[in-house]
Write an enzyme that holds these catalytic residues in place. Structure first.
Site, PDB file in Angstrom:
ATOM      1  N   SER A  24      -9.794   1.731   2.762  1.00  0.00           N
ATOM      2  CA  SER A  24      -8.960   2.500   1.884  1.00  0.00           C
ATOM      3  C   SER A  24      -7.878   1.704   1.166  1.00  0.00           C
ATOM      4  O   SER A  24      -7.265   2.199   0.218  1.00  0.00           O
ATOM      5  CB  SER A  24      -8.287   3.616   2.692  1.00  0.00           C
ATOM      6  OG  SER A  24      -7.438   3.046   3.677  1.00  0.00           O
ATOM      7  N   LYS A  57       0.853  -1.204   0.000  1.00  0.00           N
ATOM      8  CA  LYS A  57       0.000   0.000   0.000  1.00  0.00           C
ATOM      9  C   LYS A  57       0.881   1.243   0.000  1.00  0.00           C
ATOM     10  O   LYS A  57       1.870   1.310   0.732  1.00  0.00           O
ATOM     11  CB  LYS A  57      -0.909  -0.018   1.232  1.00  0.00           C
ATOM     12  CG  LYS A  57      -1.917   1.127   1.271  1.00  0.00           C
ATOM     13  CD  LYS A  57      -2.853   0.993   2.473  1.00  0.00           C
ATOM     14  CE  LYS A  57      -3.890   2.106   2.521  1.00  0.00           C
ATOM     15  NZ  LYS A  57      -4.804   1.966   3.666  1.00  0.00           N
ATOM     16  N   SER A 102      -9.926  -0.521   7.156  1.00  0.00           N
ATOM     17  CA  SER A 102      -9.388  -0.499   5.793  1.00  0.00           C
ATOM     18  C   SER A 102      -8.600  -1.725   5.338  1.00  0.00           C
ATOM     19  O   SER A 102      -8.168  -1.770   4.185  1.00  0.00           O
ATOM     20  CB  SER A 102      -8.516   0.729   5.603  1.00  0.00           C
ATOM     21  OG  SER A 102      -9.339   1.846   5.423  1.00  0.00           O
TER      22      SER A 102
HETATM   23  N1  GLN Z   1     -13.329   4.004   6.123  1.00  0.00           N
HETATM   24  C1  GLN Z   1     -12.739   4.535   7.312  1.00  0.00           C
HETATM   25  C2  GLN Z   1     -12.396   5.996   7.099  1.00  0.00           C
HETATM   26  O1  GLN Z   1     -12.700   6.499   6.091  1.00  0.00           O
HETATM   27  C3  GLN Z   1     -11.541   3.739   7.716  1.00  0.00           C
HETATM   28  C4  GLN Z   1     -10.334   4.065   6.940  1.00  0.00           C
HETATM   29  C5  GLN Z   1      -9.146   3.276   7.367  1.00  0.00           C
HETATM   30  O2  GLN Z   1      -9.235   2.295   8.085  1.00  0.00           O
HETATM   31  N2  GLN Z   1      -7.998   3.760   6.949  1.00  0.00           N
HETATM   32  O3  GLN Z   1     -11.833   6.634   7.943  1.00  0.00           O
END
Ligand code: GLN
Length: 500
Positions: free
Chosen positions: A155, A80, A179
């Site tokens: 994400s 990532k 995420s």
């Molecule tokens: N979807 C969540 C957010 O938008 C979690 C994102 C994540 O875990 N990086 O913050």
């Protein structure tokens, strides 16, 4: 499709150790597939062909010299784009970091390199890891390999798509509020968020520091555990890193037995408003666990209903402070017409460099932390966070692990929720409570939903530093479904637009 790209990391490692295949061949097979098909999926922001082949050749020559190598030496991985890798672009999916070449390796990358794992490239993500669909990337949207019109989760959607498209047997994501688990669920693969502090955050570009945690994606529970083992461990460079022995997740993944275990399904994370096909698969996995000899009962986490509100105050608050470093002075983009004050340069750089969702979070966070509102919002959220964590501590006095569906729905259509932040945030309902409590949780595939034939994930939550327990349950569920399906769920994936 090359046979080598079909293999799991474990199978590849066996062939590599036996010398029946070289790391270079394995790397080339994956690079070829990426070259042929990533046009459709768009999982990578940067493909490091030269670097990957160089790493692979090094592993091959070490093997020839009979040097001692780790089990995963020569196995390819997708990373990532939020973790620094020396001299390889790291953008965090943002224009503000375009062109930045990190001068150092994150600890995760250092651990991968020491293990001889070959890093194929950097994967797409929601900008600064804010989102659940990867559509907040400043570059492009990644597609779900099961259906190219759907989101791959977020994400870490580039990393989940890369593994489910067989571009790499392993990848790395980060999980602040879900995420890793949510993208794993919606792409039909395995993903684990380790205990907070289990994997070093050194070199992981910060979103919300009290929540961020890097973890593995793979197509099997064992592969996921093997990568987890490589990533985890104490790091003096991260003050929140835990100085304790890493739980034996690999042994746990291989036990394939849950007899006598006590498992609780979470009352509040189920039912009304959830996709019926998701609930059906979830209920079947409860029956499956019972049939394997586990004791399964309902557990209530009364404060978990506040997790969404709590998270969306705490995470933006921390983000507003963490992202202050992107000021046009230190890294990446700088918008400067030569006539502006430092403050104007900062304003213009941030205006141009940050996307809509990142700006929204900075505004929410700055507001929640401002002096007149701090007690009402941020401080209050911290109190509720403690109550959510206490519910989980109490639950683990009664059961060994907790389970829920990972995500309320399967993958939705690209574009469907991108202008509706609340609908997007709702995807995190089930993944947030363990994030706020800093405890480990993973997602394993449990089938396809009846309505849309898209993957459904089971979330397994374990107590602090008992990551091995979730791997034990995950491994057992996987083994039993594998014999039922005569293979893994991912083997049922439709080929990418007819390519084979
Ligand atoms: N979807 C969540 C957010 O938008 C979690 C994102 C994540 O875990 N990086 O913050």
């Amino acid at each position: 499709m090359s046979d080598l790209t079909k293999l799991s990391a474990f199978e590849l490692s066996q062939q590599l150790q036996a010398g029946s295949v070289s790391a270079e061949e394995v790397t080339n097979a994956h690079l070829d597939r990426i070259e042929e098909l990533d046009k459709k999926v768009q999982s990578f922001l940067h493909i490091d062909k030269t670097g990957a082949l160089k790493q692979a050749k090094e592993v091959d020559s070490k093997r020839k010299e009979k040097q001692k190598l780790s089990k995963l030496a020569g196995v390819p991985l997708a990373l990532k784009d939020v973790l620094t890798q020396k001299d390889v672009p790291t953008t965090c999916g943002s224009k503000i970091l375009e062109g930045w070449l990190p001068p150092y390796d994150s600890t995760v990358v250092k651990n991968l390199k020491n293990a001889g794992i070959v890093i194929l490239g950097k994967t797409n993500m929601d900008e600064f890891a804010m989102g659940s669909s990867t559509e907040n990337s400043a570059y492009f949207s990644t597609k779900n390999p099961w259906d190219l019109t759907k989101i791959p989760g977020g994400s870490s959607g580039g990393s989940s798509a890369a593994v489910s498209a067989f571009f790499a047997p392993l990848s790395i994501g980060t999980d602040t509020g879900g995420s890793i688990r949510q993208p794993a669920a919606v792409t039909g693969i395995v993903g684990a968020k380790p205990t907070y502090g289990g994997v070093s955050r050194y070199g992981l570009v910060a979103f919300a520091s009290s929540l961020d945690q890097a973890g593995p994606f793979a197509r099997t529970v064992l592969d996921c555990a093997m990568l987890h083992e490589v990533m985890a461990g104490h790091d003096p460079k991260d003050s929140t890193s835990i100085n304790q022995r890493v739980p034996d997740v690999v042994a746990a993944a291989q036990m394939q037995d849950v007899k006598g275990m006590k498992i609780g399904y979470i009352k509040e994370l189920n039912g009304k408003g959830w996709q019926p096909g998701v609930i059906n698969r979830f209920n079947e996995s409860i029956e499956l666990l019972k049939s394997m000899g586990a004791e399964v009962k309902e557990i209530s986490l009364p404060h978990s209903i506040y997790a969404l509100a709590t998270y969306y105050l705490i995470a933006p608050s921390e983000a507003s402070s963490n992202l202050a470093r992107f000021d046009g002075m230190r890294y990446g983009l700088r918008v400067d017409d030569g006539n502006s004050s430092a403050e104007e340069v900062m304003n213009k750089t941030r205006e141009k460099g940050f996307g809509k969702e990142v700006k929204r979070r900075i505004m929410i966070g700055t507001y929640a932390l401002s002096s007149g509102y701090y007690d009402a919002y941020y401080a209050q959220a911290q109190k509720v966070r403690a109550l959510i964590a206490q519910d989980l501590t109490d639950a683990f006095k009664e059961v060994d692990v907790l389970i829920s569906p990972t995500s309320p729905t399967t993958a939705w259509g690209l574009g469907e929720r991108v202008n509706d932040p609340m609908a997007m945030y709702l995807a995190d309902l089930a993944t947030l409570p363990p994030s706020l409590a800093g405890i480990p949780a993973m997602s394993v595939p449990i089938g396809l939903a009846d309505e849309d034939k898209l993957p459904v994930g089971l979330q397994i939550i374990a107590p602090f530093m008992q990551d091995d327990r979730m791997y034990r349950v995950g491994g057992a569920v996987e083994a039993s479904l594998k014999s039922k399906w005569n293979g893994l769920l991912i083997d049922q994936i439709p080929t990418l637009g007819g390519a084979s």
